[in-house]
Scaffold this active site. Structure first.
Site, short mmCIF file in Angstrom:
data_model
loop_
_atom_site.label_atom_id
_atom_site.label_comp_id
_atom_site.label_asym_id
_atom_site.label_seq_id
_atom_site.Cartn_x
_atom_site.Cartn_y
_atom_site.Cartn_z
N TYR A 1 -2.29 -1.73 10.36
CA TYR A 1 -1.82 -1.41 8.92
C TYR A 1 -0.63 -0.97 8.59
CZ TYR A 1 -4.16 -1.19 4.25
OH TYR A 1 -3.86 -1.55 2.61
N SER B 1 0.64 -1.09 -0.25
CA SER B 1 -0.01 -0.10 0.04
C SER B 1 0.94 1.32 0.19
CB SER B 1 -0.64 0.52 1.45
OG SER B 1 -2.18 1.39 1.84
N LYS C 1 2.16 -3.71 6.28
CA LYS C 1 2.42 -2.48 5.00
C LYS C 1 3.87 -2.30 5.13
CE LYS C 1 -1.39 -3.15 3.34
NZ LYS C 1 -1.93 -4.80 1.65
P1 NAD Z 1 -11.38 -5.90 -0.39
O1 NAD Z 1 -12.17 -5.95 1.34
O2 NAD Z 1 -12.28 -5.96 -1.40
O3 NAD Z 1 -10.52 -8.06 -0.69
C1 NAD Z 1 -10.13 -8.12 0.00
C2 NAD Z 1 -10.00 -9.49 0.54
O4 NAD Z 1 -9.30 -10.13 1.20
C3 NAD Z 1 -11.22 -10.60 0.14
O5 NAD Z 1 -11.28 -11.35 -1.33
C4 NAD Z 1 -12.01 -10.70 1.35
O6 NAD Z 1 -12.56 -12.01 1.08
C5 NAD Z 1 -10.23 -10.95 1.21
N1 NAD Z 1 -9.48 -11.56 3.23
C6 NAD Z 1 -9.67 -10.74 4.15
N2 NAD Z 1 -9.84 -11.52 5.21
C7 NAD Z 1 -9.16 -12.56 5.04
C8 NAD Z 1 -9.13 -14.26 5.47
N3 NAD Z 1 -9.08 -14.22 6.93
N4 NAD Z 1 -8.50 -15.04 4.65
C9 NAD Z 1 -8.72 -14.96 3.18
N5 NAD Z 1 -9.24 -14.06 2.80
C10 NAD Z 1 -9.80 -12.60 3.38
O7 NAD Z 1 -9.84 -4.78 -0.35
P2 NAD Z 1 -9.33 -4.81 -1.09
O8 NAD Z 1 -9.58 -2.58 -0.88
O9 NAD Z 1 -9.42 -5.32 -2.23
O10 NAD Z 1 -7.92 -5.06 -1.17
C11 NAD Z 1 -6.88 -5.69 -1.19
C12 NAD Z 1 -5.41 -5.74 -0.48
O11 NAD Z 1 -5.49 -4.23 -1.40
C13 NAD Z 1 -5.42 -5.35 0.82
O12 NAD Z 1 -4.13 -6.35 0.99
C14 NAD Z 1 -5.33 -3.71 0.87
O13 NAD Z 1 -4.57 -3.76 2.30
C15 NAD Z 1 -4.59 -3.71 -0.48
N6 NAD Z 1 -4.57 -2.19 -0.77
C16 NAD Z 1 -5.80 -1.77 -1.34
C17 NAD Z 1 -6.46 -0.02 -1.41
C18 NAD Z 1 -7.94 0.61 -2.00
O14 NAD Z 1 -7.75 1.84 -1.42
N7 NAD Z 1 -8.63 -0.37 -2.00
C19 NAD Z 1 -5.24 1.01 -1.31
C20 NAD Z 1 -3.97 0.57 -0.51
C21 NAD Z 1 -3.99 -1.17 -1.46
#
Ligand code: NAD
Length: 266
Positions: free
Chosen positions: A161, A148, A165
């Site tokens: 978080y 991130s 990260k």
């Molecule tokens: P999201 O909530 O849409 O997806 C998260 C995924 O992780 C889902 O498939 C969920 O089922 C899975 N997950 C959560 N807990 C779990 C567990 N205990 N076991 C197995 N799977 C599990 O979120 P997203 O926004 O798509 O985030 C995906 C990644 O990207 C994350 O690591 C997040 O930190 C990172 N990220 C997101 C953003 C953003 O703005 N959306 C920005 C930077 C980084």
């Protein structure tokens, strides 16, 4: 996906947390380039099956699902063995599963700290340690960790978080050095705000709480630190992912790539 490509026919990819958001978009991007994909994540069984079947129908590859919980090392071990059993190989590992909890450090429940460190960081250690022997045998592998912007800089109220990260970036560098001579690369992608279902749901709630418009929430709250004042789109991440996993990405190793509209340039 628009105009992005790599030749991944015959490759097998495992993407953790790919039932939603960034992980699902990445699984679809890899499948669109010909890779067989192993999905993982939590959620409604019917919706997961629909997403899995859509990948097979849309791209003519094999798509399987494994429901391993990233809190459980035994289930993670089983997850990593699955693509090898089903597809005979594991070429690409995307460590993407993640959760968030926003609170002052002294008010963050310790169970939330533990869960965030386990899901967002420790699970990638477990997947990686099981995937590396397979990739070493194959003489090629690509590990892409979804960190991130918060792997590079901090924001208040996100201690677990941000710690996880930053840890993910450190794990990335270490694995990259250990595997560099073996045809295996390990890199991190550091997204800014992406409008995943999770983020979309927060817009109306925040607008209501603060008594401001959706547009003000997006611009002044969510995208406050993102100089473009635009969300990062899935394709902006997928373009980098496809480069990193392709042959062209062979010398890109041990780096943490910001894709956040300039956030960490400030
Ligand atoms: P999201 O909530 O849409 O997806 C998260 C995924 O992780 C889902 O498939 C969920 O089922 C899975 N997950 C959560 N807990 C779990 C567990 N205990 N076991 C197995 N799977 C599990 O979120 P997203 O926004 O798509 O985030 C995906 C990644 O990207 C994350 O690591 C997040 O930190 C990172 N990220 C997101 C953003 C953003 O703005 N959306 C920005 C930077 C980084």
């Amino acid at each position: 996906m628009s105009g992005l490509s790599a030749d991944l026919k015959g490759h097998a990819a495992l993407i953790t947390g790919s039932t939603s958001g960034i992980g699902l978009a990445m699984a679809r991007a890899l499948a669109a380039c010909g890779a067989d994909v192993m999905l993982n994540g939590l959620g409604d069984a019917g919706e997961i099956e629909a997403a899995r079947a859509a990948i097979e129908a849309d791209y003519g590859v094999r798509a399987l699902y494994h429901g391993a919980n990233m809190l459980k090392p035994d289930e993670i071990a089983d997850l990593v063995s699955e693509p090898v059993k089903a597809f005979g190989r594991l070429d690409i590992l995307v460590n993407n599963a993640g959760i968030q909890h926003v609170a002052k450090v002294e008010e963050l429940p310790s169970e939330k700290w533990d869960a965030i460190i386990a899901i967002n960081l420790t699970s990638a250690f477990h997947t990686t340690r099981h995937a590396l022997p397979v990739m070493k045998r194959q003489g090629r592998g690509r590990i892409v960790n979804i960190a991130s912007a918060h792997g590079l800089v901090a924001s208040p109220y996100k201690s677990a978080y941000v710690a996880a990260k930053h840890g993910m970036v450190g794990l990335t560098k270490t694995v990259a050095l250990e595997a560099a001579e073996l045809g295996i690369t390990c890199n991190a992608i550091c997204p800014g705000y992406v409008k995943t279902p999770l983020v979309e749901n927060q817009i109306d709630d925040t607008a209501r709480e603060r008594g401001i418009s959706r547009e003000e929430v997006i611009r002044d709250v969510m995208l406050h630190a993102q100089p473009t004042k635009k969300f990062v789109e899935y394709d902006h991440l997928n373009g980098l992912l496809l480069y990193l996993v392709s042959d062209a990405g062979a010398s890109a190793n041990g780096a943490a790539y910001p894709v956040e509209g300039g956030w960490t340039a400030a």
